[in-house]
Design a protein around this motif. Structure first.
Motif: not given
Length: 436
Positions: A90-99
């Protein structure tokens, strides 16, 4: 822990808040004469999916590969064949490799200090155990009051936030003290492009993924979105200007919507927005990896799901024959055919009963009829409903696998808290025995 449980239950509760205009509905969707027959799927071939919510389970999984292995092995031993892993909570941040997106470093009181690849580790360990791994993203959310998120720290994206419409007037969801989860406006073209770019990144970075799942692939509620962007897009859709906006769409009498002149077309337009986003998403995924599956979750309560701008039915299901809120063209924006797999939340506490969406059995049957058996309907169970009720947990698992086309259990946290692993195992074993 109580806060985590409240978060998990918030989606379910929010859908119950807007059922006040039921007198306007013809509550007979389940009277569709039948779902077309198709070849029976053996229980052994039906997916048995465990959902792993990021927020609720973070204290167990954020920093411990050992726990990830432990719970994957427990899932395997309990009869599950797949996992849906929440990698954009829900925070909109991620738990995977991302640029493209910021890493989720803290959810609630739990801080992630580990640097190893969260999603990559789950994929590796799930596949080692013989389980499929699907990555879920909360598509239309950009933050929460508790955890912050991109809508809080990036003021230049303020017009991405949905505009709410209450009896008191229009307000950005960022200024709405009643809204815990901060939704995007699904109509905004930059929002759609951002989500599509995230999906493309997921599919590219993790070719070994088995599926990508949309959660929260919807509008916030019937209260949204009433921004200038959405107004202009809607006027283009109907080919005319609206003089008295938003009252010509609807007015509010407390929490009760009073339809205006363009209300039905507005519901049709919102369904088209979500349908078209799903269509674009499928194309993005299949262009990168044709073998990567695209799925989603919705609740099974079709009679009121239009409030979220979602038509998860088959295009062959004409809702206007059963509900006064639907236009004849509403059916054109059913997105069932765009999915490779579909999970429906049969979250009623009662198990049996065919004449209601609010039983496990009735919810699954309704979803099968509404989707016209175009895709398998994977029935979802809500673990909290079976707190200290092991027999009901077992029976619900059995029921889902024998009436529906698979099992989705929400969420792993309840299996841990209430030690429901063996109850699920018993239900799966009973269902498997019907193959003989």
């Amino acid at each position: 822990m109580k806060k985590s449980l409240c978060l998990l239950y918030s989606f379910f509760i929010s859908l119950c808040l807007f059922s006040s205009c039921e007198e306007k509905h013809k509550e007979v969707a389940w009277e569709w004469p039948y779902a077309p027959e198709r070849e029976k799927i053996p229980v052994s071939q039906k997916p048995k999916i465990l959902w792993v919510d990021a927020s609720a389970n973070f204290k167990y999984t954020a920093n411990s590969k050992e726990n990830i292995v432990k719970y994957i092995n427990l899932a395997k031993a309990s009869g599950f064949t797949e996992i849906v892993l929440d990698v954009r909570p829900g925070c909109g941040d991620v738990l995977f490799r991302s640029e493209l997106a910021q890493q989720a470093k803290k959810i609630g009181e739990v801080e992630r200090t580990a640097t190893w690849d969260y999603l990559g580790t789950f994929i590796e360990e799930a596949h080692r155990a013989g389980l499929k791994l699907n990555a879920s993203i909360c598509a239309m959310v950009g933050g929460t009051n508790r955890d912050g998120g991109m809508l809080f720290r990036e003021p230049e994206k303020k017009d991405w936030a949905t505009t709410m419409y209450y009896s008191s007037g229009l307000i950005s969801i960022m200024d709405d003290t009643n809204s815990f989860t901060k939704f995007f406006n699904p109509v905004h073209p930059d929002v759609q492009q951002y989500i599509l770019d995230l999906v493309a990144e997921l599919a590219t970075q993790y070719p070994e993924l088995d599926g990508i799942v949309y959660d929260y692939g919807r509008f916030e509620s019937l209260h949204s979105d009433f921004s200038d962007i959405t107004r202009k897009k809607f006027e283009e859709y109907i080919g005319k200007s609206i003089t008295n906006f938003p009252q010509d769409i609807l007015r509010w009498n407390g929490n009760n919507p009073v339809p205006g002149e363009f209300y039905k077309q507005w519901l049709e337009f919102r369904a088209k927005v979500i349908h078209d986003l799903f269509d674009k998403t499928r194309r993005v995924i299949k262009n990168i990896n044709p073998n990567l599956r695209f799925g989603t979750y919705t609740g099974c309560w079709y009679s009121s799901y239009y409030e979220l701008g979602v038509n998860w039915a088959s295009k062959e299901y004409d809702a206007s024959r059963y509900y006064s809120w639907a236009t004849p063209d509403y059916k054109n924006y059913g997105y069932a055919s765009l999915l490779d797999f579909y999970m429906t939340g049969a979250y009623g506490k009662e198990l049996y009963g065919t004449d209601s969406e609010w039983t496990v059995q009735g919810g699954i049957l309704t979803a099968q009829k509404v989707t016209r058996n175009e895709i398998p309907v994977i029935g979802g169970l809500y673990g909290l409903n079976y707190y200290q009720q092991p027999k009901n947990c077992e029976e619900a698992t059995y029921l889902t696998l024998t009436v529906g086309d698979g099992l989705m259990f929400f969420d792993m946290i309840y299996l841990i808290m209430y030690d429901q692993w063996n109850d699920v195992r018993k239900g799966i074993d009973r269902a498997l025995a019907t193959d003989k």
